[in-house]
Every structure is written in structure tokens, then in C-alpha cells.
Design an enzyme around this catalytic site. Structure first.
Site, mmCIF file in Angstrom:
data_model
loop_
_atom_site.group_PDB
_atom_site.id
_atom_site.type_symbol
_atom_site.label_atom_id
_atom_site.label_comp_id
_atom_site.label_asym_id
_atom_site.label_seq_id
_atom_site.Cartn_x
_atom_site.Cartn_y
_atom_site.Cartn_z
ATOM 1 N N HIS A 110 -4.412 -4.794 -8.338
ATOM 2 C CA HIS A 110 -5.837 -3.668 -8.034
ATOM 3 C C HIS A 110 -6.963 -4.188 -7.821
ATOM 4 C CE1 HIS A 110 -6.475 -0.025 -7.185
ATOM 5 N NE2 HIS A 110 -7.965 -0.051 -7.780
ATOM 6 N N GLY A 117 2.251 6.875 -12.147
ATOM 7 C CA GLY A 117 1.021 7.903 -11.953
ATOM 8 C C GLY A 117 0.322 6.584 -10.847
ATOM 9 N N ASP A 131 3.656 2.200 -12.786
ATOM 10 C CA ASP A 131 3.844 3.528 -13.973
ATOM 11 C C ASP A 131 3.866 4.913 -13.131
ATOM 12 O OD1 ASP A 131 1.666 4.903 -14.076
ATOM 13 O OD2 ASP A 131 1.696 5.292 -15.560
ATOM 14 N N ASP A 144 -1.890 3.893 -10.667
ATOM 15 C CA ASP A 144 -2.580 2.559 -10.896
ATOM 16 C C ASP A 144 -3.343 2.456 -12.223
ATOM 17 O OD1 ASP A 144 -2.883 0.995 -8.757
ATOM 18 O OD2 ASP A 144 -4.914 2.247 -7.753
ATOM 19 N N ASN A 177 1.353 -4.717 -10.415
ATOM 20 C CA ASN A 177 0.609 -4.653 -9.004
ATOM 21 C C ASN A 177 -1.017 -5.176 -9.595
ATOM 22 O OD1 ASN A 177 -0.386 -3.327 -6.494
ATOM 23 N ND2 ASN A 177 -1.829 -2.538 -8.356
ATOM 24 N N ILE A 204 3.112 3.736 -2.713
ATOM 25 C CA ILE A 204 3.324 4.277 -4.026
ATOM 26 C C ILE A 204 5.334 4.531 -4.368
ATOM 27 C CG2 ILE A 204 3.465 6.344 -5.587
ATOM 28 C CD1 ILE A 204 0.675 5.216 -5.115
ATOM 29 N N MET A 261 0.846 -1.439 -0.138
ATOM 30 C CA MET A 261 0.291 -0.502 0.076
ATOM 31 C C MET A 261 1.116 1.430 0.126
ATOM 32 S SD MET A 261 -3.011 -1.514 -0.405
ATOM 33 C CE MET A 261 -4.244 -0.223 0.063
#
Ligand code: GAR
Length: 210
Positions: A119, A153, A151, A155, A117, A102, A100
Site C-alpha cells: 500500500h 478490513g 485481513d 488495509d 498487499n 477488496i 485494486m
């Protein structure tokens, strides 16, 4: 006779919680064998201790490491420490399975295009930390899970595969998340195995598995 060199790709899995997606990978690799599956888990990392995800790794005899944000002077320093901790295990692929946090520039410079990842929503809908809650609150009738490359951003990276789950009238966040996770675990196991065994290329937003 000399042992046949292993062809299994090296995976580092990052977790922050219960680690049932990690467990699905562990179970599949134990059942199939790392060479046939195409990958082995060489380490499990977390951003906090005392979580079931780490306990699962320990029970499987897999090395673990913890890199906490609060142990570092800045987010950049934490990102550099995480990158180093992962790199020490020389992974071919890194899997965020309920991690959890970034990651930052340094991590992506090293592992961009190799960082997967999962999601719990059908991206690009409902990105962020509350994908299940947000889909429910919006009144979506279908949701699901997305396995994608990370990347810079939140998700937003190229999608590898998605699984669909219907929302039921009686669903609360927990019931819906459990049904998503049933689909998600199978999808993650399938996708990581295919990436590892077949190889892949990323063409813009498209992921082509060879
Ligand atoms: C999974 O549903 C995963 O998609 C979600 O956390 C859960 C982890 O479950 N990740 C996110 O929400 C990331 N934004 P697990 O710890 O039992 O594998």
C-alpha cells in the site's frame, strides 16, 4: 542424477495496472534464481485485461488469468471465481501488487495469513484507493509504503514492513507516487523473499519472520 527438488515457494501475483512491483519481483527472481530467492511466480492474475501488468507476465512466459467483477452475478460469485483461479496454481503465498479490489470471505478463508498487499502510505494512515493523494491533501510531511497481510478490513491487516518517503513542497500526486514506488519495489522484493525463505508467524498484530 535426479534433479534436486525445488524449494522455491509458489507465488501468485495479482495486479490491476502497470505492474512495476510485479516487474521488480520478476527481475529479482531472474537475477537471483528462484531457489536462492526462495520463491517463483507461478501465475499472474488481474481483474481487468489490457493492462501492462499482464503484458509483463506474458513477456516473462508466466501464465495469466483475468477474473472480472462484471462477468459474475454478484461480488460473492466473483470472489469465489477469483479464489478458484488462484487456487488452480496452488500458491504458498499470494501477493497483491497494485490489485485494486477488496477480496471477500471465501478468498480470505483460503488465503488469510498468506495474502500480502503493498500500500502506498504509512498505514494506519491513509488506507484505501488514494493513499498518495490523501497524504498529500492532508499535508503530511512524511509518507511511504506498507507491506502487510490482508485481513477483512481495508488495509488494516498485520504490518510486515514499512518504508518512509519525505514529501517535498513541489510534489504532486504523480511525483510523490513515483518516489514511493522506488522504495516500495525494493521493500516488496525484500519482504517476499524473507517470508518465503525463512517462514513466519503472525502473533496478533505482530509478524515474526523466523
Ligand atoms: C503501488 O504503489 C501500490 O502500492 C498501489 O498501486 C501501485 C501499483 O503500482 N496499490 C494501492 O494503491 C492499493 N490500495 P504498479 O502497478 O506499478 O506495481
Amino acid at each position: 542424477m535426479a534433479a534436486k527438488p525445488s524449494v522455491a515457494k509458489r507465488l501468485v501475483v495479482l495486479v490491476s495496472g502497470s505492474g512495476t512491483n510485479l516487474q521488480a519481483l520478476l527481475d529479482e527472481i531472474a537475477a537471483t534464481g528462484a531457489e536462492a530467492y526462495g520463491a517463483e511466480i507461478v501465475a499472474v492474475g488481474a481483474d481487468r485485461d489490457g493492462i501492462e501488468g499482464l503484458a509483463r507476465a506474458e513477456r516473462a512466459g508466466i501464465p495469466t488469468f483475468v477474473t472480472k467483477v462484471r462477468d459474475h452475478g454478484s461480488r460473492e460469485e466473483w470472489d469465489a471465481a477469483l479464489t478458484g483461479a488462484v487456487a488452480a496454481h496452488e500458491p504458498d503465498l499470494v501477493v497483491s501488487a497494485g490489485f485494486m479490489k477488496i477480496v471477500g470471505k471465501e478468498f480470505l478463508a483460503r488465503y488469510g495469513g498468506r495474502f500480502v498487499n503493498t500500500h502506498p502510505a504509512l498505514l494506519p494512515s491513509f488506507p484505501g484507493a488514494h493513499g498518495v493523494r490523501d497524504a498529500l491533501a492532508y499535508g503530511a510531511r512524511v509518507t511511504g509504503c506498507t507491506v502487510h497481510f490482508v485481513d477483512d478490513g481495508v488495509d488494516t491487516g498485520p504490518i510486515i514492513a514499512q518504508g518512509v518517503v519525505e514529501v517535498r513542497d513541489e510534489d504532486d500526486e504523480s511525483a510523490l507516487h513515483e518516489r514511493i514506488k522506488d522504495v516500495e519495489r525494493r521493500l516488496l522484493v525484500e519482504v517476499v523473499g524473507r517470508l518465503a525463505r525463512n517462514g513466519y508467524r503472525i502473533e496478533g498484530r505482530k509478524v515474526v519472520i523466523q
